[in-house]
Design a protein around this motif. Structure first.
Motif, PDB file in Angstrom:
ATOM      1  N   GLU A   1       0.825  -1.207   0.000  1.00  0.00           N
ATOM      2  CA  GLU A   1       0.000   0.000   0.000  1.00  0.00           C
ATOM      3  C   GLU A   1       0.862   1.260   0.000  1.00  0.00           C
TER       4      GLU A   1
ATOM      5  N   GLU B   1       3.154   2.060   2.197  1.00  0.00           N
ATOM      6  CA  GLU B   1       3.450   2.548   3.537  1.00  0.00           C
ATOM      7  C   GLU B   1       4.952   2.439   3.794  1.00  0.00           C
TER       8      GLU B   1
ATOM      9  N   MET C   1      -0.235   6.033   9.272  1.00  0.00           N
ATOM     10  CA  MET C   1       0.515   5.518   8.125  1.00  0.00           C
ATOM     11  C   MET C   1       1.110   6.672   7.335  1.00  0.00           C
TER      12      MET C   1
ATOM     13  N   ARG D   1       5.273   3.892   9.914  1.00  0.00           N
ATOM     14  CA  ARG D   1       4.038   3.995  10.683  1.00  0.00           C
ATOM     15  C   ARG D   1       4.379   4.421  12.097  1.00  0.00           C
TER      16      ARG D   1
ATOM     17  N   TYR E   1      -0.789   0.685  -6.617  1.00  0.00           N
ATOM     18  CA  TYR E   1      -0.132  -0.101  -5.578  1.00  0.00           C
ATOM     19  C   TYR E   1      -0.279  -1.599  -5.836  1.00  0.00           C
TER      20      TYR E   1
ATOM     21  N   GLN F   1       2.415   7.286   3.774  1.00  0.00           N
ATOM     22  CA  GLN F   1       2.305   6.638   2.463  1.00  0.00           C
ATOM     23  C   GLN F   1       2.897   7.538   1.386  1.00  0.00           C
TER      24      GLN F   1
END
Length: 410
Positions: free
Chosen positions: A326, A328, A344, A331, A352, A346
């Motif tokens: 995704e 990320e 997150m 985090r 993705y 990103q």
């Protein structure tokens, strides 16, 4: 000066906050004050202080969410406030805690999490009537634990449950300690307004020292990965919050001084050596600053700031637990007065569906090639790197995994 305008792949990393139902809610954090971050995470679990005195901890799966009641199982860790907690980088269920009761304890969290409350640690150490300030694990040697208490730095070999090193050369409270990524040296910030670099295996452990932030208010330190640079946060004499970056080759003069604002909130620096992403979370602040660290002027480049709830504690999640499919790249686990919020970061991409290899350099794995005993006699070994590409992971290299080996005393 064209390098100044080279776009960073992480420059536009965007903080994304999940909906309330995807957070841990209705928890009882309390109003206690400690030097610690009050929350820690492994690739499998989150642990944070619980109740008004903070002597117990809640330990929940890393992906847990929803409302939590007062009847849930707890880790009844100490007889007084837990001042610091940290998970082992090599065993996702191995948790160390330090407390105002002058004890350091090591806990084994079962693979399925806490199904019932526990109060019996795997082992316990005394800091000799000194309140524990910080506690944590060595970055390269398995089962090597460090702790600071007032002006003392200690190392314990968990395999034999013995103190292996102690140094009492700090004249005041040690407010923070951080290891270089290669595990050879560490750095401390102290209430005497000094920063020091230590080599515990050297005949004279303190190898360099210099004056730092000019307020006795809490200062934090983080070693910038494998670089010969350290970063500190603190306050000047007027209580303006500051960030210093120091190069060990010219240790007495900061190569970067950043002044932020006049506030009482202690800045907790969270640094990712893989991406050089730095997050500054202030206790009591409603914002979390994101900056990138580079090795040339201006040294710090500001990214997208997050604004939300008031922070009581914060930590980074290990890379193995990230949602790499995704986008990320980091985090933050933010602890507030009544919730745990996973934020997150990103990197925006058009799609993705594929793994974006350029965003994820190989990172330190979970298998150490060095024991505590080997490190103490002078051996060094880096932690083998692993790929975060799901298609290239070997068995046992999933983002969430429990690796545990019983501590054998001999």
């Amino acid at each position: 000066m064209a390098w100044r305008f080279k776009a960073s792949k992480y420059k536009n990393a965007t903080p994304i906050v999940p909906k309330p139902e995807a957070c841990i809610r209705d928890i009882c954090v309390g109003s206690y004050q400690t030097y610690g971050n009050n929350v820690a995470a492994s690739a499998a679990f989150i642990a944070f202080n619980w109740e008004h005195v903070g002597s117990s901890l809640a330990v929940l799966p890393i992906d847990d969410c929803g409302r939590k009641g007062k009847a849930m199982p707890l880790l009844h860790a100490h007889s007084d406030t837990v001042t610091y907690l940290d998970f082992s980088p090599f065993h996702d269920g191995l948790l160390a805690t330090g407390s105002q009761d002058c004890l350091v304890k090591v806990w084994h969290v079962p693979e399925k999490g806490l199904e019932q409350s526990i109060s019996n640690p795997e082992c316990s150490f005394s800091t000799k009537q000194r309140r524990v300030e910080t506690v944590g694990f060595h970055p390269t040697a398995d089962c090597l634990l460090f702790a600071t208490a007032i002006g003392c730095v200690s190392l314990w070999d968990l395999t034999c449950q013995k103190e292996a090193f102690t140094n009492n050369d700090h004249p005041d409270v040690i407010q923070s300690l951080s290891w270089k990524l290669d595990g050879k040296t560490c750095a401390t910030s102290c209430k005497d307004k000094m920063v020091r670099v230590l080599d515990p295996r050297a005949p004279s452990p303190i190898v360099m020292a210099t004056e730092s932030h000019q307020s006795i208010k809490d200062s934090r330190i983080v070693w910038l990965g494998d670089q010969d640079r350290i970063l500190t946060t603190g306050f000047d004499a007027s209580r303006v919050r500051q960030v210093f970056i120091r190069d060990l080759r010219n240790f007495s003069t900061p190569e970067k001084l950043l002044e932020l604002d006049c506030s009482t909130g202690v800045l907790m620096p969270l640094f990712d050596p893989d991406t050089n992403m730095l997050f500054l979370a202030g206790k009591g602040d409603t914002t979390i600053n994101y900056l990138e660290i580079i090795d040339k002027d201006p040294f710090l480049i500001e990214g997208i700031r997050h604004s939300g709830e008031q922070t009581k504690g914060a930590c980074l999640v290990p890379k193995r637990a990230l949602k790499v499919m995704e986008g990320e790249v980091n985090r933050i686990i933010q602890l507030t007065s009544n919730s745990v919020i996973p934020i997150m970061y990103q990197v925006p991409r058009k799609s993705y569906r594929d793994f974006h290899n350029d965003l994820y350099p190989d990172t330190n794995g979970f298998k150490s090639e060095l024991t505590a005993t080997q490190w103490l006699i002078g051996l060094d070994a880096s932690v083998p790197k692993i790929s975060l590409d799901p298609a290239m992971r070997e068995l046992g290299e999933a983002p969430v995994v429990i690796i545990w080996c019983w501590i054998q005393c001999y």
